[in-house]
Design a protein around this motif. Structure first.
Motif, mmCIF file in Angstrom:
data_model
loop_
_atom_site.group_PDB
_atom_site.id
_atom_site.type_symbol
_atom_site.label_atom_id
_atom_site.label_comp_id
_atom_site.label_asym_id
_atom_site.label_seq_id
_atom_site.Cartn_x
_atom_site.Cartn_y
_atom_site.Cartn_z
ATOM 1 N N PHE A 18 0.828 -1.205 0.000
ATOM 2 C CA PHE A 18 0.000 0.000 0.000
ATOM 3 C C PHE A 18 0.860 1.251 0.000
ATOM 4 O O PHE A 18 0.580 2.227 -0.715
ATOM 5 N N LEU A 19 1.920 1.259 0.807
ATOM 6 C CA LEU A 19 2.827 2.407 0.868
ATOM 7 C C LEU A 19 3.519 2.628 -0.470
ATOM 8 O O LEU A 19 3.684 3.771 -0.915
ATOM 9 N N ALA A 20 3.914 1.541 -1.132
ATOM 10 C CA ALA A 20 4.531 1.659 -2.456
ATOM 11 C C ALA A 20 3.556 2.295 -3.444
ATOM 12 O O ALA A 20 3.930 3.180 -4.230
ATOM 13 N N GLY A 21 2.295 1.858 -3.409
ATOM 14 C CA GLY A 21 1.293 2.456 -4.285
ATOM 15 C C GLY A 21 1.049 3.913 -3.963
ATOM 16 O O GLY A 21 0.864 4.743 -4.870
ATOM 17 N N ASP A 22 1.041 4.247 -2.687
ATOM 18 C CA ASP A 22 0.868 5.632 -2.248
ATOM 19 C C ASP A 22 1.956 6.519 -2.839
ATOM 20 O O ASP A 22 1.677 7.585 -3.411
ATOM 21 N N ILE A 23 3.203 6.101 -2.735
ATOM 22 C CA ILE A 23 4.323 6.895 -3.250
ATOM 23 C C ILE A 23 4.236 7.036 -4.760
ATOM 24 O O ILE A 23 4.442 8.131 -5.316
ATOM 25 N N LEU A 24 3.923 5.945 -5.448
ATOM 26 C CA LEU A 24 3.836 5.990 -6.904
ATOM 27 C C LEU A 24 2.741 6.940 -7.365
ATOM 28 O O LEU A 24 2.955 7.791 -8.246
ATOM 29 N N LEU A 25 1.548 6.822 -6.787
ATOM 30 C CA LEU A 25 0.430 7.655 -7.222
ATOM 31 C C LEU A 25 0.686 9.129 -6.908
ATOM 32 O O LEU A 25 0.393 10.000 -7.731
ATOM 33 N N ALA A 26 1.244 9.401 -5.729
ATOM 34 C CA ALA A 26 1.546 10.783 -5.354
ATOM 35 C C ALA A 26 2.659 11.368 -6.209
ATOM 36 O O ALA A 26 2.781 12.600 -6.312
ATOM 37 N N SER A 27 3.459 10.517 -6.836
ATOM 38 C CA SER A 27 4.567 10.983 -7.670
ATOM 39 C C SER A 27 4.208 11.060 -9.146
ATOM 40 O O SER A 27 5.074 11.309 -9.978
ATOM 41 N N GLY A 28 2.949 10.796 -9.486
ATOM 42 C CA GLY A 28 2.496 10.960 -10.858
ATOM 43 C C GLY A 28 2.578 9.719 -11.723
ATOM 44 O O GLY A 28 2.532 9.825 -12.951
ATOM 45 N N ALA A 29 2.678 8.534 -11.124
ATOM 46 C CA ALA A 29 2.757 7.307 -11.913
ATOM 47 C C ALA A 29 1.401 6.968 -12.525
ATOM 48 O O ALA A 29 0.352 7.396 -12.043
ATOM 49 N N GLU A 113 12.387 5.971 3.097
ATOM 50 C CA GLU A 113 13.523 6.763 2.611
ATOM 51 C C GLU A 113 13.199 7.381 1.254
ATOM 52 O O GLU A 113 13.509 8.551 0.995
ATOM 53 N N ILE A 114 12.561 6.592 0.382
ATOM 54 C CA ILE A 114 12.185 7.107 -0.942
ATOM 55 C C ILE A 114 11.149 8.216 -0.807
ATOM 56 O O ILE A 114 11.223 9.244 -1.498
ATOM 57 N N GLN A 115 10.182 8.017 0.095
ATOM 58 C CA GLN A 115 9.132 9.019 0.289
ATOM 59 C C GLN A 115 9.701 10.350 0.769
ATOM 60 O O GLN A 115 9.154 11.422 0.452
ATOM 61 N N ASN A 116 10.789 10.298 1.519
ATOM 62 C CA ASN A 116 11.395 11.508 2.068
ATOM 63 C C ASN A 116 12.569 12.016 1.239
ATOM 64 O O ASN A 116 13.328 12.873 1.702
ATOM 65 N N MET A 117 12.729 11.486 0.040
ATOM 66 C CA MET A 117 13.811 11.953 -0.824
ATOM 67 C C MET A 117 13.653 13.448 -1.106
ATOM 68 O O MET A 117 12.577 13.901 -1.489
ATOM 69 N N PRO A 118 14.704 14.233 -0.923
ATOM 70 C CA PRO A 118 14.586 15.673 -1.209
ATOM 71 C C PRO A 118 14.516 15.924 -2.706
ATOM 72 O O PRO A 118 15.022 15.139 -3.513
ATOM 73 N N GLY A 119 13.851 17.005 -3.074
ATOM 74 C CA GLY A 119 13.801 17.386 -4.482
ATOM 75 C C GLY A 119 15.076 18.105 -4.898
ATOM 76 O O GLY A 119 16.024 18.217 -4.123
ATOM 77 N N LYS A 120 15.089 18.591 -6.102
ATOM 78 C CA LYS A 120 16.237 19.343 -6.583
ATOM 79 C C LYS A 120 16.367 20.654 -5.808
ATOM 80 O O LYS A 120 15.378 21.219 -5.338
ATOM 81 N N SER A 121 17.590 21.136 -5.685
ATOM 82 C CA SER A 121 17.811 22.399 -4.994
ATOM 83 C C SER A 121 17.153 23.546 -5.754
ATOM 84 O O SER A 121 16.888 23.452 -6.958
ATOM 85 N N LYS A 122 16.890 24.634 -5.051
ATOM 86 C CA LYS A 122 16.250 25.784 -5.673
ATOM 87 C C LYS A 122 17.113 26.361 -6.791
ATOM 88 O O LYS A 122 16.599 26.764 -7.841
ATOM 89 N N LEU A 123 18.412 26.390 -6.577
ATOM 90 C CA LEU A 123 19.312 26.907 -7.608
ATOM 91 C C LEU A 123 19.225 26.058 -8.868
ATOM 92 O O LEU A 123 19.175 26.592 -9.991
ATOM 93 N N CYS A 124 19.190 24.745 -8.698
ATOM 94 C CA CYS A 124 19.089 23.840 -9.842
ATOM 95 C C CYS A 124 17.772 24.054 -10.583
ATOM 96 O O CYS A 124 17.737 24.067 -11.815
ATOM 97 N N GLN A 125 16.680 24.235 -9.851
ATOM 98 C CA GLN A 125 15.386 24.453 -10.485
ATOM 99 C C GLN A 125 15.347 25.769 -11.255
ATOM 100 O O GLN A 125 14.795 25.840 -12.357
ATOM 101 N N VAL A 126 15.936 26.815 -10.685
ATOM 102 C CA VAL A 126 15.964 28.116 -11.358
ATOM 103 C C VAL A 126 16.764 28.034 -12.651
ATOM 104 O O VAL A 126 16.334 28.508 -13.704
ATOM 105 N N LEU A 127 17.954 27.410 -12.577
ATOM 106 C CA LEU A 127 18.790 27.280 -13.772
ATOM 107 C C LEU A 127 18.124 26.403 -14.826
ATOM 108 O O LEU A 127 18.179 26.694 -16.028
ATOM 109 N N ALA A 128 17.484 25.320 -14.392
ATOM 110 C CA ALA A 128 16.791 24.436 -15.331
ATOM 111 C C ALA A 128 15.651 25.166 -16.026
ATOM 112 O O ALA A 128 15.419 24.978 -17.230
ATOM 113 N N SER A 129 14.947 26.014 -15.296
ATOM 114 C CA SER A 129 13.866 26.796 -15.895
ATOM 115 C C SER A 129 14.411 27.743 -16.958
ATOM 116 O O SER A 129 13.837 27.869 -18.044
ATOM 117 N N GLY A 130 15.530 28.407 -16.655
ATOM 118 C CA GLY A 130 16.123 29.324 -17.621
ATOM 119 C C GLY A 130 16.612 28.615 -18.871
ATOM 120 O O GLY A 130 16.326 29.036 -20.001
#
Length: 264
Positions: A18-29, A113-130
Motif C-alpha cells: 500500500f505504501l509503495a502504491g501511495d508513493i507511486l500515485l503521489a509521484s504521478g505514476a 527513505e524514498i518518500q522523504n527523498m529531497p527534491g532538486k535544490s532551488k538553484l538547480c530548479q531556477v537554472l533548469a527553468s532558464g
C-alpha cells in the motif's frame, strides 16, 4: 530469502504494498503501474487474495479469503507534481522484492527513505527553468537573442515561484500569477530591443509551467482504459494550461490597452 509468513507478516506485507502504491500515485505514476506494483509486492510476500482499486486521487486495497485474514485500507491522495525519481526508485525496489531480496520491514524502511527523498535544490530548479525556456524558444523558431531573453524570463519565473509564491497560492492562482510576470518580462525586454520575436520569447518562457508529464500520463491512462483517472488528470492539465494562458492574456491585454498598439 523468503520464509513462511504468518497473518501479521502478511498484514505488514500489504501495508508495504500500500505504501509503495501511495508513493507511486503521489509521484504521478500511471494507474496500471500503481496497481501492478501493489499486486506484485503482495504476491511476492505470499498474499494471493489482494485486490487494488486505484483512482487518480485515491487507493483502495483489500485482501482476504478462507485461508487469509481480512485486510482493507483506503487513502485519499491529492493530485501533485510529478516526481519521476521516486517512481524509478519504487520500481527498482519492487523488482528486488520480487527477487526475494527484502523482508517487509526492510522494504518499508526503504520506502520511507524514498518518500522523504529531497527534491532538486532551488538553484538547480531556477537554472533548469532558464535553460529550458531558452532551448524551447529556439526550437519554436526564435533566434539566439530571443533565446537569451527567454532564458532571463525563465530564471525570473522560478525565482518568483520559489521565493515569492513559495507554495502559498492554489494551483490556479500560482499558474495565473506565474504566466503574468513572465509575459511582462518578455514585453519589457522586447521593448528594450532584446529579442526580435515576442511570441517565441513568451512561448519558450512559459514552457516550465506547462504540465507535460501530467498530460502524457492522462493519455496513457485513457489508453489503458482507466477512463476516470485519465479524465481527471486530463482536466487538471487542461485547467493548468488555461490558467497559464489567462495570466499571459491579462498582461498582453493590459499592455495593448495602455499603449494603444499591438505587440506582435
Amino acid at each position: 530469502i523468503r520464509t513462511k509468513m504468518g497473518k501479521e507478516d502478511k498484514r505488514e506485507a500489504l501495508n508495504v504494498a500500500f505504501l509503495a502504491g501511495d508513493i507511486l500515485l503521489a509521484s504521478g505514476a500511471e494507474i496500471f503501474r500503481v496497481e501492478e506494483t501493489i499486486f506484485r509486492i503482495a504476491q511476492a510476500y505470499g498474499v494471493e487474495s489482494s485486490d487494488a482499486f486505484v483512482l487518480s486521487s485515491g487507493i483502495f486495497l483489500t485482501a482476504g479469503n478462507d485461508r487469509e485474514a481480512d485486510f482493507a485500507r483506503v487513502l485519499h491522495i491529492p493530485l501533485s507534481a510529478a516526481r519521476l525519481d521516486r517512481v524509478t526508485e519504487v520500481n527498482q525496489l519492487s523488482r528486488e522484492i520480487v527477487q526475494g531480496k527484502h523482508t517487509p520491514a526492510q522494504a518499508r524502511e526503504r520506502l520511507l527513505e524514498i518518500q522523504n527523498m529531497p527534491g532538486k535544490s532551488k538553484l538547480c530548479q531556477v537554472l533548469a527553468s532558464g535553460v529550458g525556456s531558452a532551448c524551447f524558444c529556439f526550437l519554436f523558431g526564435g533566434d539566439w537573442l530571443d533565446s537569451a531573453a527567454a532564458f532571463a524570463s525563465g530564471l525570473l519565473l522560478y525565482l518568483f515561484l520559489l521565493y515569492l509564491v513559495r507554495g502559498r497560492l492554489s494551483k490556479i492562482a500560482s499558474n495565473i500569477s506565474g504566466g503574468a510576470p513572465v509575459t511582462f518580462c518578455c514585453i519589457l525586454l522586447y521593448q528594450c530591443g532584446i529579442g526580435h520575436q515576442l511570441g517565441q520569447m513568451i512561448i519558450g518562457s512559459i514552457i516550465p509551467l506547462v504540465p507535460g508529464v501530467a498530460f502524457t500520463t492522462a493519455i496513457r491512462d485513457i489508453a489503458d482504459e482507466d477512463y476516470i483517472a485519465g479524465a481527471v488528470r486530463m482536466l487538471d492539465a487542461l485547467l493548468v494550461t488555461f490558467c497559464i494562458a489567462m495570466g499571459v492574456g491579462l498582461v498582453m491585454t493590459l499592455y495593448h490597452y495602455l499603449t494603444g498598439g499591438t505587440m506582435l
